[in-house]
Motif scaffolding. Sequence first.
Motif, short mmCIF file in Angstrom:
data_model
loop_
_atom_site.label_atom_id
_atom_site.label_comp_id
_atom_site.label_asym_id
_atom_site.label_seq_id
_atom_site.Cartn_x
_atom_site.Cartn_y
_atom_site.Cartn_z
N CYS A 27 0.82 -1.22 0.00
CA CYS A 27 0.00 0.00 0.00
C CYS A 27 0.85 1.27 0.00
O CYS A 27 0.42 2.31 -0.48
CB CYS A 27 -0.94 0.02 1.20
SG CYS A 27 -2.24 -1.23 1.13
N GLY A 32 -1.83 8.97 -2.42
CA GLY A 32 -3.22 9.27 -2.07
C GLY A 32 -3.62 8.69 -0.73
O GLY A 32 -2.86 7.98 -0.06
N THR A 33 -4.86 8.99 -0.37
CA THR A 33 -5.35 8.55 0.94
C THR A 33 -5.92 7.13 0.92
O THR A 33 -5.87 6.44 1.93
CB THR A 33 -6.43 9.53 1.46
OG1 THR A 33 -7.50 9.57 0.51
CG2 THR A 33 -5.87 10.93 1.66
N THR A 34 -6.44 6.71 -0.22
CA THR A 34 -7.06 5.38 -0.28
C THR A 34 -6.10 4.26 0.09
O THR A 34 -6.46 3.39 0.90
CB THR A 34 -7.68 5.13 -1.67
OG1 THR A 34 -8.63 6.17 -1.94
CG2 THR A 34 -8.35 3.77 -1.74
N PRO A 35 -4.86 4.24 -0.43
CA PRO A 35 -3.94 3.16 -0.02
C PRO A 35 -3.65 3.17 1.48
O PRO A 35 -3.47 2.10 2.08
CB PRO A 35 -2.66 3.46 -0.83
CG PRO A 35 -3.12 4.25 -1.99
CD PRO A 35 -4.28 5.05 -1.50
N TRP A 37 -5.76 4.06 3.85
CA TRP A 37 -6.92 3.47 4.52
C TRP A 37 -6.97 1.96 4.30
O TRP A 37 -7.36 1.21 5.19
CB TRP A 37 -8.22 4.13 4.08
CG TRP A 37 -8.35 5.53 4.60
CD1 TRP A 37 -8.43 6.68 3.89
CD2 TRP A 37 -8.39 5.91 5.99
NE1 TRP A 37 -8.52 7.77 4.74
CE2 TRP A 37 -8.50 7.32 6.02
CE3 TRP A 37 -8.34 5.22 7.19
CZ2 TRP A 37 -8.57 8.04 7.22
CZ3 TRP A 37 -8.41 5.93 8.38
CH2 TRP A 37 -8.52 7.32 8.39
N ILE A 38 -6.55 1.50 3.14
CA ILE A 38 -6.48 0.06 2.89
C ILE A 38 -5.45 -0.57 3.84
O ILE A 38 -5.70 -1.63 4.43
CB ILE A 38 -6.14 -0.24 1.42
CG1 ILE A 38 -7.32 0.18 0.53
CG2 ILE A 38 -5.82 -1.72 1.22
CD1 ILE A 38 -7.01 0.15 -0.96
N ALA A 149 -3.72 10.64 5.85
CA ALA A 149 -5.13 10.44 5.50
C ALA A 149 -6.00 10.65 6.73
O ALA A 149 -7.07 11.27 6.66
CB ALA A 149 -5.34 9.03 4.94
#
Length: 190
Positions: A27, A32-35, A37-38, A149
Amino acid sequence: MKNNVAFSLPNILTYGRILAVPAVAFCFYFEGTTPRWIAVGLFVLAAITDFFDGYLARAWQQQSALGRMLDPIADKLLVSVCLLMLAADGTIGGWSIIAALIILCREILVSGLREFLAELQVSVPVTQLAKWKTTVQMVAIGLLLAGPAGDLIFPYTSLLGLTALWVAAVLTLYTGYDYFRAGIGHLITE
């Protein structure tokens, strides 16, 4: 090895925790923020399995040598890789690297001590304070994985994570000292 031992649910949960380690690290190679949160989600799932694999193994009487060997390895892999990735991306930096180093060094030293004492058939039980240390450490890592994030949603996420990391480091020193104090008599007589 019997299939029923290798593929018991507690051991499967431990395998899952080991597989989560490279997934969390992966990740960090994306922006970005999505990785992030993953990574947090994977870490939280892995941390939850840490509780349930041991609990279920005891409750269902499915404790095994394989599980006893893999469980601490899975824990140390998860913590170590997360701390290294967080240091590499700058989430843990400056003086806070010392807190991460304290945690990593204690994990290695206590593992070595436990391995040595196991050869002597001496058991060093996990204390309640060590369990709290692990909880604080996991919360710290979870907050730090959210990092930037998390700061977008709650501006103090990273600061809370770094503070918890230092609390975990202090508890790490104390519990590490406890383990060495319990094992030192066996080390000196050999």
